[in-house]
Design a protein around this motif. Structure first.
Motif, PDB file in Angstrom:
ATOM      1  N   HIS A 298      -9.974  -3.627  -1.260  1.00 47.93           N
ATOM      2  CA  HIS A 298      -9.008  -3.755  -2.346  1.00 47.93           C
ATOM      3  C   HIS A 298      -7.590  -3.850  -1.785  1.00 47.93           C
ATOM      4  O   HIS A 298      -7.087  -4.942  -1.589  1.00 47.93           O
ATOM      5  N   ARG A 299      -6.915  -2.739  -1.576  1.00 47.76           N
ATOM      6  CA  ARG A 299      -5.617  -2.685  -0.912  1.00 47.76           C
ATOM      7  C   ARG A 299      -5.680  -1.606   0.161  1.00 47.76           C
ATOM      8  O   ARG A 299      -6.501  -0.700   0.083  1.00 47.76           O
ATOM      9  N   ALA A 300      -4.774  -1.673   1.142  1.00 49.00           N
ATOM     10  CA  ALA A 300      -4.846  -0.712   2.242  1.00 49.00           C
ATOM     11  C   ALA A 300      -3.484  -0.473   2.855  1.00 49.00           C
ATOM     12  O   ALA A 300      -2.587  -1.340   2.802  1.00 49.00           O
ATOM     13  N   ASP A 347      -7.818   1.852  -8.707  1.00 50.44           N
ATOM     14  CA  ASP A 347      -6.638   1.952  -9.572  1.00 50.44           C
ATOM     15  C   ASP A 347      -5.617   2.938  -9.001  1.00 50.44           C
ATOM     16  O   ASP A 347      -4.398   2.739  -9.111  1.00 50.44           O
ATOM     17  N   GLN A 348      -6.089   3.972  -8.353  1.00 47.79           N
ATOM     18  CA  GLN A 348      -5.169   4.931  -7.751  1.00 47.79           C
ATOM     19  C   GLN A 348      -4.553   4.368  -6.474  1.00 47.79           C
ATOM     20  O   GLN A 348      -3.407   4.677  -6.135  1.00 47.79           O
ATOM     21  N   MET A 349      -5.331   3.546  -5.772  1.00 50.77           N
ATOM     22  CA  MET A 349      -4.779   2.869  -4.604  1.00 50.77           C
ATOM     23  C   MET A 349      -3.669   1.911  -5.039  1.00 50.77           C
ATOM     24  O   MET A 349      -2.640   1.786  -4.355  1.00 50.77           O
ATOM     25  N   ASP A 350      -3.837   1.248  -6.176  1.00 48.49           N
ATOM     26  CA  ASP A 350      -2.789   0.373  -6.715  1.00 48.49           C
ATOM     27  C   ASP A 350      -1.518   1.167  -6.977  1.00 48.49           C
ATOM     28  O   ASP A 350      -0.400   0.730  -6.654  1.00 48.49           O
ATOM     29  N   ASP A 351      -1.676   2.364  -7.563  1.00 48.12           N
ATOM     30  CA  ASP A 351      -0.523   3.198  -7.879  1.00 48.12           C
ATOM     31  C   ASP A 351       0.183   3.646  -6.609  1.00 48.12           C
ATOM     32  O   ASP A 351       1.414   3.559  -6.503  1.00 48.12           O
ATOM     33  N   LEU A 352      -0.567   4.127  -5.630  1.00 41.44           N
ATOM     34  CA  LEU A 352       0.026   4.578  -4.373  1.00 41.44           C
ATOM     35  C   LEU A 352       0.690   3.426  -3.647  1.00 41.44           C
ATOM     36  O   LEU A 352       1.808   3.567  -3.109  1.00 41.44           O
TER      37      LEU A 352
END
Length: 378
Positions: A298-300, A347-352
């Motif tokens: 997803h994102r990293a 979704d929490q990775m998006d927020d962070l």
């Protein structure tokens, strides 16, 4: 001149002699049978006593006397057989000379001995049963604790295989005890305990790190330095607490948001070498933000592991450290454990991801809490 008697007189005298002979024969046989009957009536066969001894012998066998009192049971069987042989020899004699009184007395005594032995066997069997259950419950408790902890703590493949074998052995022992077969169960229970020892050592070694006050002091120091940096630079910082499985975003000393995380399959230990599945501990920096399409998770956020301190330790141990440690998404997509990275829900990775930038500190520690084995967050 020859005298003669009338024929009638001769016949009368002959009849009289025959009558006397029959009388004496009848009297003799009557006396004989009377004496024989008297002799026979004085000693009846001890059938009741024999039946009682037979029932006791079967009860001893069914109770497990051969297993729990082998010497006593063997001696008892010898006595029973000897009395049965005596009985057979006595019964083979003529009825008028059979005497069962001594055999009957011995059978009565043997019955009493059998009752005492049966009680002793039952008591010993219960003692062995309770001891077997006590040992089994102890090793079952150990296996249960290790089973729960191994879901969160890393075990080597060898330790896991031995733990599985121990669980199977424990199941077999419980079945045998429930079936009343106690022979060898305590030995097999101890074998199961020995099979669990590698897992216990590995888990206890991990837990000991979190119960060591020196480690907690060091981890608190790292977090304090990171929060001080945030306050001086007015920038957010990330603190990962592995025991609590949380990632906290701070601004100064104020926590902005707390995210639940997953770690490496050996995540509670400090990373020592490539492929060990551990999550590294120390202070790092975000060196690259990977957006959608740039990572399969997803994102990293890629961090600068290994840093200079890690490399210095690696030289002493002459081991390769590996790399590519990230904070990334995928936790909600079935990623229960990583190879050493920190995983969040997408979704929490998006927020962070939206709140941080390259260069901010990321401090990863075991914990900052005083932990005990009872409240350890596993």
């Amino acid at each position: 001149m020859k005298s003669t008697r009338p024929h009638s007189t001769v016949r009368t005298m002959g009849n009289a002699r025959r009558g006397y002979s029959v009388f004496w024969r009848t009297l003799s046989w009557g006396i004989f049978y009377s004496m024989a009957g008297a002799l026979i009536g004085c000693s009846e066969p001890p059938l009741v006593e024999l039946g009682q001894v037979d029932r006791l012998e079967k009860a001893l066998w069914n109770t497990g006397a051969k297993e729990f009192a082998p010497e006593e049971y063997s001696l008892y069987q010898e006595k029973v057989q000897a009395l049965k042989d005596n009985f057979s020899r006595e019964r083979a004699r003529l009825p008028v000379v059979r005497k069962y009184d001594t055999i009957r007395d011995h059978l009565t005594t043997l019955s009493s001995e059998g009752e005492v032995l049966l009680q002793a066997v039952s008591l010993k069997k219960n003692e062995i049963r309770e001891a077997a259950f006590k040992d089994l419950r102890s090793v079952e408790a150990l296996a249960g604790r290790l089973r729960v902890q191994s879901e969160k703590l890393f075990l080597t493949r060898s330790a896991r295989k031995k733990a599985v074998r121990a669980e199977l052995l424990i199941g077999e022992v419980r079945h045998e005890i429930n079936e009343g077969r106690y022979h060898g169960t305590r030995v097999r229970t101890e074998q199961a305990r020995m099979l669990l020892e590698p897992a216990e050592r590995e888990i206890d070694a991990t837990l000991d790190r979190y119960l060591d006050a020196r480690n907690v002091v060091l981890w608190r120091k790292l977090v304090r330095e990171t929060l001080d940096w945030s306050r001086r630079n007015a920038a957010p910082v990330i603190v990962v607490r592995k025991a609590e499985r949380t990632l906290t975003l701070y601004q100064g000393e104020r926590p902005i948001k707390v995210y639940p995380i997953n770690l490496g399959y050996n995540g509670l230990n400090d990373k020592r070498s490539v492929g060990d599945g551990a999550t590294p501990e120390g202070t790092y920096r975000v060196i690259l933000k990977k957006d959608l399409g740039e990572t399969k998770y997803h994102r990293a956020l890629l961090i600068n592991y290994p840093n200079e301190k890690d490399r210095a330790r690696s030289k002493k141990r002459a081991k390769q450290l590996g790399g590519l440690i990230e904070i990334h998404g995928g936790r909600n997509e079935g990623l229960e454990e990583t190879l050493g990275c920190v995983a969040l829900d997408n979704d929490q990775m998006d927020d962070l991801f939206s709140r941080v930038s390259n260069g901010i500190p990321v401090t990863i520690v075991g914990t900052t809490s005083d932990l005990t084995s009872t409240n350890f967050a596993l």
